[in-house]
Design an enzyme around this catalytic site. Structure first.
Site, short mmCIF file in Angstrom:
data_model
loop_
_atom_site.label_atom_id
_atom_site.label_comp_id
_atom_site.label_asym_id
_atom_site.label_seq_id
_atom_site.Cartn_x
_atom_site.Cartn_y
_atom_site.Cartn_z
CB SER A 252 -0.92 0.01 1.23
OG SER A 252 -0.13 0.11 2.42
CE LYS A 253 -2.44 6.29 -2.59
NZ LYS A 253 -3.38 7.44 -2.58
NE ARG A 254 0.54 -0.50 6.08
CZ ARG A 254 1.34 -1.34 6.72
NH1 ARG A 254 2.45 -0.90 7.27
NH2 ARG A 254 1.04 -2.63 6.80
N GLY A 256 5.56 3.28 0.62
CA GLY A 256 6.25 4.18 -0.29
C GLY A 256 5.59 4.15 -1.66
#
Length: 502
Positions: A252-254, A256
């Site tokens: 996911s976006k967490r 990067g």
């Protein structure tokens, strides 16, 4: 029956690692069996779909080498954008057929009512599903409410009982239909929903194999029922395991930026990305890890895709990237690396054939030690050749200690005197002068070459000097944004510095 697959991204953002892996598996399977690969754009999300993202999707798939046989540019089963198919009434005609068969009904439940139902299911520990509140509304009453302007959606009637569908990766999957609920097939704004549109599109485009992520398993029962209601045979399904981050959580976006464009911008070779992502969830029978596009196509077997999630490991990607760089022609790498050197101001915007020849020699050296081309400007070789800074010796206590030794000073001073100042230093001359310096001073091995390295690069370690010297001399003769001293000048500066106080 000829195999036909499709990759159907939504242009609501840039391609990320997960859906690129899905595209790769579709493409490899199709090319392996000699089928047709279809590119469809699912742009029914009118608020988020953007032409910029669609253009980027097409551009990045081409960069990766995933060519398609039919798609938004041409093909006999078009149009290939869902928005255009909607405009042509393709979904409306399919809905009319379902309406005539009694397979759909209008639902007047408000968003608040549905939200309350979902919360009640959650509290009761049940999976959320539509309660069927509007299923039994008489047709005449429903038509009167719709005529009065009451907001409505259309829902598909899911029959009672159970069903089994086959998954090429997971085998037989059993589903109790009471857990499915009646899905919406037409939104209140008149646009089809995902589950309905993809079925209509896959039928219209004669798709035989649907290969997608396991997060779509829950959609499959609804879609199989829609195929049957539209009197069409469902395709074969294969649900790929998820791609996880290094912490084994869904990517996911967490974790990067995991967009394909990021890795392209960093200068990873497309064949390295293709190779690495193809091995996330699948491995060839011989367990090879560095494979060309042709080798991947020849060896790919959808039946060998595992059920366990693949872990996206940046370190492993870097290793694969390095392996492909090592086997790439330096001339090609020079053209790809040139923009990185220009963007940081190391090379002029208009590169000449001489600049290109120098970068090709540089890539001969660097391709053994880097994983992507954005590392070129930051490499030790570029720093030593283009950014020679003898004053850095004053800031390095270890080098200062080395150079305070009389033997080191003697080596540098003798080496500087022997260098020809009227012509570039070639490798053979460098070797001869180094040997002569050794004879004059009695130094050998590290005692000889370490001081010479410091004098020519202002560093205590790095690539072989016989590979750096030609790069230094060629750079000294190029028209560059900043001046680069040659070997004779560097050695003379080092000798003068040692004559003073370090």
């Amino acid at each position: 029956m000829s195999v036909r697959t499709r990759f159907a991204p939504s242009p609501t953002g840039y391609l990320h690692v997960g859906n690129v892996r899905t595209a790769i598996f579709n493409w490899l399977h199709t090319r392996h069996v000699g089928g047709a690969f279809v590119l469809r754009i699912e742009d029914t999300d009118r608020d988020r779909s953007q032409k910029e993202f669609e253009d980027a999707i097409l551009r990045e798939l081409k960069w990766l080498g995933l060519d398609w046989d039919e798609g938004v540019e041409e093909g006999e089963h078009g149009p290939y954008r869902q928005s255009e198919r909607h405009q042509q009434g393709i979904y409306r005609r399919a809905l009319e057929r379902l309406r005539e068969q009694g397979d759909v009904y209008p639902c007047f439940c408000s968003p608040d009512r549905l939200s309350a139902d979902r919360e009640a299911d959650r509290r009761a520990g049940r999976p959320p599903r539509y309660a069927g509140r509007c299923r039994a509304i008489p047709r005449r009453q429903a038509e009167q409410r719709m005529a009065a302007g009451e907001s409505t959606v259309l829902r598909f009637r899911v029959p009672e009982g159970s069903m089994v569908f086959e998954d090429l990766i997971r085998g037989s999957i059993h589903v109790e239909l009471e857990q499915v609920g009646d899905p919406v097939v037409l939104r209140s704004d008149g646009w089809p929903t995902y589950n309905f549109a993809v079925v209509v599109d896959d039928i219209g485009m004669a798709i035989t194999d649907v290969i997608r992520g396991e997060d779509h398993i829950s959609n499959t029962p609804r879609q199989v029922l829609l195929y049957r209601a539209l009197r069409a045979a469902p395709p074969r399904f294969a649900h790929l395991p998820l791609v996880l981050g290094a912490d084994h959580a869904p990517l996911s976006k967490r974790h990067g930026d995991t967009s394909l464009r990021q890795y392209a911008a960093h200068g990873y070779l497309p064949e390295a990305i293709l190779n690495y992502l193809a091995l996330l969830g699948w491995a060839p029978h011989d367990h090879g890890e560095v494979l060309s596009r042709e080798e991947l196509v020849a060896r790919f077997d959808l039946r060998k895709v595992g059920k366990s999630a693949g872990v996206f490991d940046r370190a492993k990607l870097d290793w694969v990237g390095n392996q492909h760089l090592r086997h790439s022609a330096s001339a090609r790498l020079a053209e790809l690396a040139l923009p990185f050197l220009q963007s940081c101001g190391d090379l002029p915007p208009e590169a000449t054939p001489f600049h290109r020849a120098w970068v090709e020699r540089l890539m001969d050296l660097l391709k053994e030690s880097i994983s992507h081309l954005s590392q070129v400007p930051e490499s030790d070789a570029v720093r030593m050749v283009l950014h020679f800074d003898l004053e850095s010796l004053r800031r390095d206590p270890d080098l200062q200690a080395d150079l305070r030794e009389a033997s080191s000073r003697e080596v540098i001073q003798n080496f500087a005197k022997l260098l020809p100042g009227d012509r570039p230093l070639d490798v053979e001359t460098f070797r001869r002068i180094s040997q002569e310096t050794g004879k004059k001073t009695g130094a050998k091995g590290r005692g000889l070459y370490h001081p010479i390295r410091v004098a020519l690069t202002a560093c205590g370690s790095g690539p072989e000097l016989v590979r750096l010297v030609p790069l230094i001399e060629e750079a000294a003769g190029l028209d560059l944004p900043h001046r680069v001293p040659g070997c004779a000048e560097r050695a003379a500066l080092a000798a003068r510095l040692l004559g003073g106080d370090l």
